[in-house]
Write an enzyme that holds these catalytic residues in place. Structure first.
Site, PDB file in Angstrom:
ATOM      1  N   GLY A   1      18.357  64.999  49.973  1.00  0.00           N
ATOM      2  CA  GLY A   1      19.395  65.659  49.190  1.00  0.00           C
ATOM      3  C   GLY A   1      19.446  65.177  47.758  1.00  0.00           C
ATOM      4  O   GLY A   1      19.533  65.964  46.817  1.00  0.00           O
TER       5      GLY A   1
ATOM      6  N   THR B   1      15.658  58.554  54.736  1.00  0.00           N
ATOM      7  CA  THR B   1      15.516  58.493  56.185  1.00  0.00           C
ATOM      8  C   THR B   1      14.457  59.461  56.695  1.00  0.00           C
ATOM      9  O   THR B   1      13.602  59.103  57.502  1.00  0.00           O
ATOM     10  CB  THR B   1      16.867  58.798  56.864  1.00  0.00           C
ATOM     11  OG1 THR B   1      17.792  57.765  56.533  1.00  0.00           O
ATOM     12  CG2 THR B   1      16.714  58.871  58.369  1.00  0.00           C
ATOM     13  N   CYS B   2      14.476  60.696  56.240  1.00  0.00           N
ATOM     14  CA  CYS B   2      13.583  61.717  56.787  1.00  0.00           C
ATOM     15  C   CYS B   2      12.119  61.338  56.612  1.00  0.00           C
ATOM     16  O   CYS B   2      11.345  61.352  57.569  1.00  0.00           O
ATOM     17  CB  CYS B   2      13.856  63.070  56.137  1.00  0.00           C
ATOM     18  SG  CYS B   2      12.781  64.382  56.774  1.00  0.00           S
TER      19      CYS B   2
ATOM     20  N   ALA C   1      22.394  50.715  43.495  1.00  0.00           N
ATOM     21  CA  ALA C   1      23.419  51.135  42.534  1.00  0.00           C
ATOM     22  C   ALA C   1      24.778  51.153  43.209  1.00  0.00           C
ATOM     23  O   ALA C   1      24.913  51.563  44.358  1.00  0.00           O
ATOM     24  CB  ALA C   1      23.090  52.523  41.981  1.00  0.00           C
TER      25      ALA C   1
ATOM     26  N   GLU D   1      14.424  61.934  72.160  1.00  0.00           N
ATOM     27  CA  GLU D   1      13.107  62.106  71.545  1.00  0.00           C
ATOM     28  C   GLU D   1      12.254  60.860  71.730  1.00  0.00           C
ATOM     29  O   GLU D   1      11.082  60.945  72.118  1.00  0.00           O
ATOM     30  CB  GLU D   1      13.259  62.439  70.059  1.00  0.00           C
ATOM     31  CG  GLU D   1      13.765  63.848  69.806  1.00  0.00           C
ATOM     32  CD  GLU D   1      14.090  64.112  68.359  1.00  0.00           C
ATOM     33  OE1 GLU D   1      14.147  65.291  67.978  1.00  0.00           O
ATOM     34  OE2 GLU D   1      14.307  63.140  67.586  1.00  0.00           O
TER      35      GLU D   1
ATOM     36  N   ARG E   1      26.045  56.677  78.621  1.00  0.00           N
ATOM     37  CA  ARG E   1      27.333  56.464  79.270  1.00  0.00           C
ATOM     38  C   ARG E   1      28.042  57.772  79.618  1.00  0.00           C
ATOM     39  O   ARG E   1      28.951  57.794  80.434  1.00  0.00           O
ATOM     40  CB  ARG E   1      28.232  55.606  78.391  1.00  0.00           C
ATOM     41  CG  ARG E   1      28.657  56.269  77.087  1.00  0.00           C
ATOM     42  CD  ARG E   1      29.517  55.345  76.271  1.00  0.00           C
ATOM     43  NE  ARG E   1      29.990  55.978  75.039  1.00  0.00           N
ATOM     44  CZ  ARG E   1      30.769  55.371  74.139  1.00  0.00           C
ATOM     45  NH1 ARG E   1      31.144  54.128  74.335  1.00  0.00           N
ATOM     46  NH2 ARG E   1      31.148  56.014  73.052  1.00  0.00           N
TER      47      ARG E   1
ATOM     48  N   HIS F   1       2.613  90.142  74.068  1.00  0.00           N
ATOM     49  CA  HIS F   1       2.192  89.719  75.407  1.00  0.00           C
ATOM     50  C   HIS F   1       0.750  89.229  75.392  1.00  0.00           C
ATOM     51  O   HIS F   1      -0.083  89.805  74.687  1.00  0.00           O
ATOM     52  CB  HIS F   1       2.316  90.908  76.378  1.00  0.00           C
ATOM     53  CG  HIS F   1       1.970  90.575  77.777  1.00  0.00           C
ATOM     54  ND1 HIS F   1       2.794  89.844  78.607  1.00  0.00           N
ATOM     55  CD2 HIS F   1       0.860  90.861  78.506  1.00  0.00           C
ATOM     56  CE1 HIS F   1       2.219  89.706  79.785  1.00  0.00           C
ATOM     57  NE2 HIS F   1       1.044  90.313  79.758  1.00  0.00           N
TER      58      HIS F   1
END
Length: 452
Positions: A15, A42-43, A115, A182, A199, A435
């Site tokens: 972001g 993170t990504c 920062a 995952e 849990r 198909h």
């Protein structure tokens, strides 16, 4: 007042990077960005990208078995974690370089430092430098959360899973969300003996009940030792590994214990509250529809706001912020009908309402089909695909689509386009099937399984 920057971005994840690059390249803004760890967030560094590469790696064990069933004389050797880990790190370094290069090309000044906010228009770096900015964007993401209990310090999180010195022989994963499920499938596919505790009553809370039950059954079928209604009471380091005491008597020792019991916003120690920014109960930055905080000059996007914690959503929020602030076109990011995928084996793809959510709102029809797909049926596997549509009785619009199948993430992306456009069940029915495919079932289910 004269500012050092028109925009200062705190955080180099998806972001923040998108907002910084667009503001500099398209709006001509003077932009600074601070990232204390590695560009990509993170990504790219410790999430989507390395995880998906591990998903690919883990799928080959089953692929070799299928190949033999199809007549190929293949013999698989053991999985070499060191080779994979080296290539993985090289790929992440390559991607990090691309992110950095694109920011510099756009004219963004990058600061490799932490920062924090000094006030509504001032940031201070861990290097001692201070800068002023007309606008500040907080895009610091989130982090894994490990609850406190006796021995909790022995746990690792998803962050550490990509940097293991060696694969554990016995692994316990605690949690029932998409990250836990995952990694349970990934490590099982890599030959690790995996046990999973959750849990709650069923894994993948928030997804469609029928779909999550389907995934749980298939995880067990493939060898994951999944226990629901079970939690860890304590952990202790012993000569045999990590001795785990559980709430249901499933006590055992493991070589490693990974906790995936949720993530929390990365808002601690940033000076946000001191600057007047309002935070929520979990530390999330409270923003309005335009990502503006309680301080007019400060905005926030991505996981730190705890809205929809997905990379593409953070990117859209960053772009909408630039439209609003630098182009004078107030734009609210669209959080409706966001598709998602869980990269278990097989995958779960979802968009729109679950059956449980939809029936609380209005009368619905449910179209559901479970079957053994051609590819794995021929190979002798017992995998079952699930295709499910939730339809409004009044408007005939498809309110939700849920797919459990190999490549469900790819399939749900295309289904999401139609559902976002307001497609009805009759629109699906008028579409000629391709198909033979698994996805043709989405356009050939003529009679509802049930109504509610």
């Amino acid at each position: 007042m004269s500012f050092d920057y028109d925009l200062f971005v705190i955080g180099g994840g998806s972001g923040g990077v998108r907002a910084a690059r667009l503001a500099a390249a398209e709006a001509g803004a003077r932009v600074g960005l601070a990232e204390e760890y590695r560009m990509g967030g993170t990504c790219v560094i410790r999430g989507c990208v390395p995880k998906k590469l591990m998903v690919f790696a883990s799928g080959y064990s089953g692929a070799f078995e299928d190949a033999r069933a199809y007549g190929w004389g293949v013999q698989a050797g053991g999985f070499d974690w060191d080779i994979f880990k080296g290539k993985l790190e090289a790929e992440l370094t390559r991607l990090e370089g691309i992110y950095t290069a694109n920011l510099k090309k756009a004219g963004v000044e990058i600061h490799a430092a932490r920062a924090t906010l000094s006030d509504a228009h001032r940031v201070k770096l861990s290097t001692g430098e201070e800068f002023t900015a007309k606008h500040i964007l907080v895009a610091t993401g989130g982090r894994p959360f490990v609850p406190e209990f006796p021995g909790h310090e022995l746990a690792i999180t998803s962050n550490e899973m990509f940097k293991l010195d060696q694969l554990p022989k016995r692994l316990l994963i605690v949690g029932g969300g998409f990250i836990a499920c995952e990694f349970a499938c990934i490590m099982n596919g890599l030959g690790v003996e995996v046990t999973q505790f959750y849990r709650g009553a069923q894994v993948l809370r928030g997804f469609d009940d029928e779909a999550r039950g389907h995934v749980a059954d298939l995880m067990r079928d493939r060898g994951v030792n999944l226990h629901v209604g079970t939690d860890v009471i304590s952990m202790e380091k012993t000569a045999e590994g990590i001795a785990v005491k559980s709430s249901t008597g499933h006590d055992a020792s493991y070589d490693a214990v990974m906790y995936a019991t949720g993530r929390v916003p990365n808002s601690d120690g940033l000076g946000l509250e001191e600057a007047g920014v309002r935070l929520g109960r979990r530390g999330e930055v409270i923003v309005d529809a335009y990502s503006q905080t309680s301080v007019p000059s400060i905005y926030a996007v991505g996981d730190v706001t705890d809205r929809i914690n997905l990379t593409p959503v953070a990117i859209r929020e960053g772009a909408a912020f630039v439209e609003t602030v630098f182009h004078g076109r107030p734009t609210s990011p669209d959080h409706e009908l966001v598709a998602s995928a869980v990269f278990t084996q097989p995958e779960l793809g979802a968009v729109g309402l679950t059956e449980e959510q939809a029936r609380e709102r209005e009368p619905i029809e449910v179209y559901s089909a479970a079957f053994r797909p051609m590819q794995t049926l021929f190979a002798g596997r017992d995998d079952r695909v699930l295709m499910k549509l939730i339809v409004s009785q009044a408007t005939r619009k498809v309110l939700g689509c849920h797919i459990v199948a190999d490549h469900a993430g790819e399939l749900i992306q295309l289904a999401a386009v139609a559902i976002k456009m307001g497609a009805t069940k009759e629109d699906f029915d008028r579409t000629v099937a391709v198909h033979p495919t698994m996805a043709e079932e989405l356009v050939t289910m003529k009679s509802p399984t049930r109504t509610a």
